[in-house]
Design a protein around this motif. Structure first.
Motif, PDB file in Angstrom:
ATOM      1  N   GLU A  21       0.800  -1.067  -0.077  1.00 41.33           N
ATOM      2  CA  GLU A  21      -0.059  -0.091   0.068  1.00 41.33           C
ATOM      3  C   GLU A  21       0.860   1.138   0.071  1.00 41.33           C
ATOM      4  N   ASN A  22       2.079   1.163  -0.069  1.00 40.59           N
ATOM      5  CA  ASN A  22       2.944   2.343  -0.243  1.00 40.59           C
ATOM      6  C   ASN A  22       3.331   2.550  -1.697  1.00 40.59           C
ATOM      7  N   ALA A  23       3.269   3.526  -2.183  1.00 40.30           N
ATOM      8  CA  ALA A  23       3.380   4.030  -3.821  1.00 40.30           C
ATOM      9  C   ALA A  23       5.021   4.686  -3.533  1.00 40.30           C
ATOM     10  N   TYR A  24       5.423   3.910  -4.695  1.00 46.36           N
ATOM     11  CA  TYR A  24       6.679   4.401  -5.210  1.00 46.36           C
ATOM     12  C   TYR A  24       6.721   4.857  -6.557  1.00 46.36           C
ATOM     13  N   SER A  25       7.503   6.100  -7.020  1.00 47.48           N
ATOM     14  CA  SER A  25       7.347   6.672  -8.341  1.00 47.48           C
ATOM     15  C   SER A  25       8.548   6.640  -9.307  1.00 47.48           C
ATOM     16  N   PHE A  26       8.506   6.282 -10.301  1.00 52.80           N
ATOM     17  CA  PHE A  26       9.571   6.275 -11.199  1.00 52.80           C
ATOM     18  C   PHE A  26       9.479   7.015 -12.444  1.00 52.80           C
ATOM     19  N   THR A  27      10.613   7.876 -12.800  1.00 55.04           N
ATOM     20  CA  THR A  27      10.173   8.522 -14.028  1.00 55.04           C
ATOM     21  C   THR A  27      10.263   8.096 -15.240  1.00 55.04           C
ATOM     22  N   GLU A  28       9.972   8.703 -16.606  1.00 56.06           N
ATOM     23  CA  GLU A  28       9.624   7.773 -17.857  1.00 56.06           C
ATOM     24  C   GLU A  28      11.273   7.550 -18.120  1.00 56.06           C
ATOM     25  N   LYS A  29      12.171   7.799 -17.773  1.00 50.29           N
ATOM     26  CA  LYS A  29      13.448   7.403 -18.240  1.00 50.29           C
ATOM     27  C   LYS A  29      13.840   6.111 -17.635  1.00 50.29           C
ATOM     28  N   GLN A  30      13.100   5.678 -16.512  1.00 49.95           N
ATOM     29  CA  GLN A  30      13.665   4.553 -15.478  1.00 49.95           C
ATOM     30  C   GLN A  30      12.804   3.227 -16.026  1.00 49.95           C
ATOM     31  N   TYR A  31      11.887   3.363 -16.959  1.00 48.68           N
ATOM     32  CA  TYR A  31      11.360   1.945 -17.370  1.00 48.68           C
ATOM     33  C   TYR A  31      11.040   2.324 -18.810  1.00 48.68           C
ATOM     34  N   LEU A  32      10.749   0.962 -19.661  1.00 52.74           N
ATOM     35  CA  LEU A  32      10.488   0.913 -20.906  1.00 52.74           C
ATOM     36  C   LEU A  32       9.177   0.150 -21.017  1.00 52.74           C
ATOM     37  N   LYS A  33       8.733   0.105 -22.254  1.00 48.64           N
ATOM     38  CA  LYS A  33       7.534  -0.746 -22.479  1.00 48.64           C
ATOM     39  C   LYS A  33       7.774  -1.642 -23.701  1.00 48.64           C
TER      40      LYS A  33
END
Length: 260
Positions: A21-33
């Motif tokens: 239930e804790n939210a962790y955020s990552f920028t667009e540069k930290q992941y891919l699709k």
């Protein structure tokens, strides 16, 4: 494809991951699709998630290798002293998707084991994946961009007027009158203790394998060219203490275990 319930891509293209239930955020540069819509978290982001959620990952264990491109590593993750999860990562000629992976097959296999262990213990594996695990072009079989298979490059701290790793790899090693490299007898004796420079004790703190939990012996075993690069650094007066220790320890490793 709908995003998994605990993984949400926001309107600004940032990524939110829910753990306990804790939210962790990552920028667009930290992941891919991937082409099939799989969310691929880059290696540095997986390391960040592990730190934020209290996941501790043991040192890598090499389970198998029998040629320069085939490796199988084991990583074990623990959390809150109550949970544990072990995962393996492998590399072979068929799953090294790009030139970077082919250059660093051992690191790729270890990255996969690490990413699977972290995402597995958090119950996220299968909802999101490590970027080293899934081919970015999983429909066409093409190659991912370099950033898909390797964590963001880290600057290597080194003295001025030294060559890059790529330049050093193709340069003939300068030798002394006995036919040994010029640094052969410069092992940091009197500068640091033997224990401080023991290749099986000193951890890698410089270069692309920094933060992976490898000691110098493992750097020698799995990425010999990187070990040789540090051993060949000569101008150390302006280098940091960590850099100097890694240089001397790499030299000791090569002297002890042999040149390749």
């Amino acid at each position: 494809m709908d995003n998994p319930e605990r993984v949400k891509i926001n309107e600004d293209k940032s990524l939110t991951v829910l753990v306990d239930e804790n939210a962790y955020s990552f920028t667009e540069k930290q992941y891919l699709k991937s082409d099939k819509g799989k969310i691929l978290l880059k290696h540095a982001a997986v390391m960040q998630l592990a730190k934020l959620t209290g996941v501790i990952v043991d040192e890598p264990q090499l389970l198998h290798t029998h040629n320069p491109s085939i490796y199988v590593f084991l990583r074990k993750a623990t959390r809150n002293a109550l949970q544990s999860f072990a995962a393996i990562g492998e590399s072979n000629a068929k799953n090294l998707y790009d030139d970077l992976m082919k250059t660093f097959p051992a690191e790729t296999a270890d990255n996969r084991a690490y990413e699977r262990a972290v995402l597995g213990i958090l119950g996220l594996h299968g909802e999101i994946y490590g970027a080293s695990e899934v081919n970015y072009k999983d429909n066409s079989g093409g190659s991912p961009p370099p950033s898909a298979s390797k964590k963001e490059p880290k600057k290597i701290e080194k003295p001025e007027n030294t060559e890059t790793i790529e330049e050093t790899q193709d340069t003939e090693i300068e030798k002394d009158s006995d036919g040994n490299p010029v640094w052969w007898d410069d092992l940091g004796i009197g500068v640091y203790t033997d224990k401080q420079l023991d290749p099986e004790i000193l951890m890698v703190t410089e270069g692309p394998c920094k933060g992976k939990g490898w000691n110098i012996k493992q750097l020698y075993d799995y990425m010999y060219k990187s070990c040789l690069y540090f051993a060949e650094r000569i101008a150390l007066d302006s280098a940091s203490e960590d850099f100097q220790k890694q240089v001397y320890s790499c030299r000791r490793a090569i002297r002890k275990y042999g040149m390749k």
